[in-house]
Design an enzyme around this catalytic site. Structure first.
Site, PDB file in Angstrom:
ATOM      1  CE  LYS A   1      44.256  69.071   6.191  1.00 28.94           C
ATOM      2  NZ  LYS A   1      44.908  67.737   6.140  1.00 28.94           N
TER       3      LYS A   1
ATOM      4  NE  ARG B   1      50.465  67.028  -2.335  1.00 32.25           N
ATOM      5  CZ  ARG B   1      49.812  67.484  -1.268  1.00 32.25           C
ATOM      6  NH1 ARG B   1      48.553  67.834  -1.359  1.00 32.25           N
ATOM      7  NH2 ARG B   1      50.411  67.592  -0.108  1.00 32.25           N
TER       8      ARG B   1
END
Ligand code: AMP
Length: 225
Positions: free
Chosen positions: A13, A167
């Site tokens: 995305k 992350r």
């Protein structure tokens, strides 16, 4: 263009939003990015959100909806937007629909980036992000585009080499939880938007430019307004 990019974490995305943003000169509105900004700034909202994010859970709807409401009011969103990572559940989708109806700018399409679970896991665990410029790469050459170890691309943030980091929620133990949350809370949106006549499905297990072209076709074919 006013669209939602729907898909599990790791379905691309963010990457596709970046391409659409450049092609159509409209903003990518990512609740994940907005939340990470709040975390980096150390705001009260950010501190609360971080606990949920690090555990792979969803941040509460009121917080996320407040952020979206403010963001959609910004002038750059008047020409269109790409919603990335929002909505994440039915309550958010309903609130979004009301918000946009109030503004007279309903969604044109919801594009589902469809990807096999095994591929998702591999993509997420290998994902690395440059902490200086936000560029994304992957340690698995299949997905990399720019393999981190050999990258010599100029980084706008450092003026030299990229600084790749993982992350915290891309660590393997958290990925499982995020995919579980997707299944339980976000997947029902597929049926929801299908019933609303807005859903377009794109096979996301292809090179990023091919996926981009497929998104453009899907949105153009089904454009409601
Ligand atoms: P993302 O970058 O979209 O994968 O989001 C990272 C994390 O931010 C998620 O795992 C959630 O903890 C939080 N988050 C992002 N978007 C939302 C949302 N729409 N609703 C609730 N939590 C969200």
């Amino acid at each position: 263009m006013r669209i939602v990019l729907l898909g599990a974490p790791g379905s691309g995305k963010g990457t596709q939003s970046q391409l659409l943003m450049k092609a159509y000169a409209i903003p990518q509105i990512s609740t994940g990015d907005l939340l990470r900004e709040a975390v980096a700034k150390g705001t009260a909202l950010g501190l609360t959100a971080k606990t949920f994010m690090d555990a792979g859970k969803l941040v509460d709807d009121a917080t996320v909806l407040g952020m979206i409401r403010e963001r959609l009011k910004q002038p750059d969103a008047a020409q269109g937007f790409i919603l990335d990572g929002f909505p994440r559940n039915i309550a958010q989708a309903e609130a979004l629909s009301q918000m946009l109806a109030g503004m007279g700018t309903p969604l044109q399409a919801v594009v589902l980036l469809n990807l096999d679970l095994g591929v998702l896991f591999k993509r997420l665990s290998g994902r690395r992000i440059c902490e200086a410029c936000g560029m994304v790469t992957n340690v698995h050459p299949d997905f990399a585009g720019v393999p981190s170890s050999t990258s010599n691309v100029h980084c706008e943030g450092t003026g030299g080499a990229h600084r790749w980091i993982q992350r915290p929620d891309d660590k393997e133990d958290v990925i499982g939880k995020r995919l579980e949350v997707y299944d339980a809370q976000t997947k029902p949106l597929i049926q929801y938007y299908s019933t609303a006549g807005l859903l377009r499905v794109v096979d996301a297990d292809r090179p990023k430019q091919t996926v981009f072209n497929a998104i453009e076709h899907a949105v153009a074919d089904g454009a409601a307004t």
